[in-house]
Design an enzyme around this catalytic site. Sequence first.
Site, PDB file in Angstrom:
ATOM      1  N   GLY A  22      -6.277  11.248 -42.235  1.00  0.00           N
ATOM      2  CA  GLY A  22      -5.405  11.277 -43.638  1.00  0.00           C
ATOM      3  C   GLY A  22      -4.119  11.280 -43.279  1.00  0.00           C
ATOM      4  N   SER A  23      -3.448  10.896 -42.128  1.00  0.00           N
ATOM      5  CA  SER A  23      -2.002  11.037 -42.331  1.00  0.00           C
ATOM      6  C   SER A  23      -1.277  10.437 -43.461  1.00  0.00           C
ATOM      7  CB  SER A  23      -1.355  10.670 -40.831  1.00  0.00           C
ATOM      8  OG  SER A  23      -1.528   9.385 -40.661  1.00  0.00           O
ATOM      9  N   ASN A  24      -1.704   9.263 -43.881  1.00  0.00           N
ATOM     10  CA  ASN A  24      -1.198   8.600 -45.005  1.00  0.00           C
ATOM     11  C   ASN A  24      -1.243   9.232 -46.300  1.00  0.00           C
ATOM     12  OD1 ASN A  24       0.291   5.776 -44.383  1.00  0.00           O
ATOM     13  ND2 ASN A  24      -1.812   5.630 -43.142  1.00  0.00           N
ATOM     14  N   ARG A 101     -14.364   1.399 -44.449  1.00  0.00           N
ATOM     15  CA  ARG A 101     -15.376   0.549 -44.882  1.00  0.00           C
ATOM     16  C   ARG A 101     -14.760  -0.702 -45.823  1.00  0.00           C
ATOM     17  NH1 ARG A 101     -19.810   2.424 -43.488  1.00  0.00           N
ATOM     18  NH2 ARG A 101     -19.833   4.797 -42.846  1.00  0.00           N
ATOM     19  N   ILE A 103     -14.712  -2.496 -49.458  1.00  0.00           N
ATOM     20  CA  ILE A 103     -15.108  -1.610 -50.379  1.00  0.00           C
ATOM     21  C   ILE A 103     -15.838  -2.916 -51.344  1.00  0.00           C
ATOM     22  CG2 ILE A 103     -12.943  -2.172 -51.653  1.00  0.00           C
ATOM     23  CD1 ILE A 103     -13.637   1.347 -52.219  1.00  0.00           C
ATOM     24  N   ASN A 117      -4.396  -0.564 -50.853  1.00  0.00           N
ATOM     25  CA  ASN A 117      -4.721  -0.441 -49.398  1.00  0.00           C
ATOM     26  C   ASN A 117      -3.413  -0.231 -48.448  1.00  0.00           C
ATOM     27  OD1 ASN A 117      -6.614  -0.008 -47.209  1.00  0.00           O
ATOM     28  ND2 ASN A 117      -6.164  -2.308 -46.787  1.00  0.00           N
ATOM     29  N   HIS A 119      -2.502  -1.157 -44.522  1.00  0.00           N
ATOM     30  CA  HIS A 119      -2.987  -2.003 -43.353  1.00  0.00           C
ATOM     31  C   HIS A 119      -2.022  -1.825 -42.213  1.00  0.00           C
ATOM     32  CE1 HIS A 119      -5.797  -4.310 -41.281  1.00  0.00           C
ATOM     33  NE2 HIS A 119      -4.548  -5.460 -40.863  1.00  0.00           N
TER      34      HIS A 119
HETATM   35  C1  GRF Z   1      -3.798   3.572 -40.609  1.00  0.00           C
HETATM   36  O1  GRF Z   1      -3.456   2.822 -39.506  1.00  0.00           O
HETATM   37  C2  GRF Z   1      -4.132   2.642 -41.642  1.00  0.00           C
HETATM   38  O2  GRF Z   1      -3.296   1.622 -41.906  1.00  0.00           O
HETATM   39  C3  GRF Z   1      -5.415   2.182 -41.304  1.00  0.00           C
HETATM   40  O3  GRF Z   1      -6.139   3.292 -40.804  1.00  0.00           O
HETATM   41  C4  GRF Z   1      -5.130   4.279 -40.149  1.00  0.00           C
HETATM   42  C5  GRF Z   1      -5.342   5.562 -40.912  1.00  0.00           C
HETATM   43  O4  GRF Z   1      -4.635   6.486 -40.670  1.00  0.00           O
HETATM   44  N1  GRF Z   1      -6.167   1.624 -42.590  1.00  0.00           N
HETATM   45  P1  GRF Z   1      -4.773   7.661 -41.295  1.00  0.00           P
HETATM   46  O5  GRF Z   1      -6.081   8.432 -41.654  1.00  0.00           O
HETATM   47  O6  GRF Z   1      -3.950   7.620 -42.590  1.00  0.00           O
HETATM   48  O7  GRF Z   1      -3.990   8.874 -40.510  1.00  0.00           O
END
Ligand code: GRF
Length: 211
Positions: A22-24, A101, A103, A117, A119
């Site tokens: 969940g860092s994003n 997953r 979706i 999303n 990526h």
């Molecule tokens: C990120 O690299 C994102 O691009 C990919 O999964 C990773 C998730 O990282 N889809 P976080 O959970 O947001 O830290």
Amino acid sequence: MKKAGGADSIMKRIAFIASGRGSNFQAIIDSIANGFIQGECVRLITDNPGAYAIERSKNAGIPVSIVEFGSFESKDRYEEQLMVEMERCDADLFVLAGYMRIIGKEIVRRYYGRMINIHPALLPSFTGLHAQRQALEYGVKVAGCTVHFVDENMDHGPIIVQRAVDVHEHDDENTLAGRILEEEHNALAVAVKLFCEDKLRIEGRKVSVLI
Ligand code: GRF
């Protein structure tokens, strides 16, 4: 020209779907807290009861819905419940932030233009899992990340923001992933900000950014 986003409102309601660290998700929480994004995080939905994103949500006072994939008899049943939770959010925007997953098509169709999303590759290269490893194995000199609207094909929809990073001679998957992740946080925040300001327009495969 199709306008991205739901009904106009001053403060967009943002919901997240995440499976892990969940860092994003945290990057958006922080970008709202520091005023970069005018929006409100309304809920985290996760398929993984062990996701660290749940801790982040609790720390920020954001409600959590756990829809555990393994507790459903089929993917269809799981997706039905996921959709129920999504509807409850009454969100303007859904952010897939490390959702591990694919979706379902019905959900994609329902929320097209309102679901994005992140990526960890410069699409259209290196879709799917282990994108950073794929990039290293291919031998590219530039890697990066992409934020895109979600369509019915995996890692495919109209592109909102991309950020590039150099691949270094001695990079391994972890060092490259770390460098890309820093850019992910920035790219995702910019994309969410633009969405919240009603500045994104989708036309076919292209996303225009209104100035
Ligand atoms: C990120 O690299 C994102 O691009 C990919 O999964 C990773 C998730 O990282 N889809 P976080 O959970 O947001 O830290």
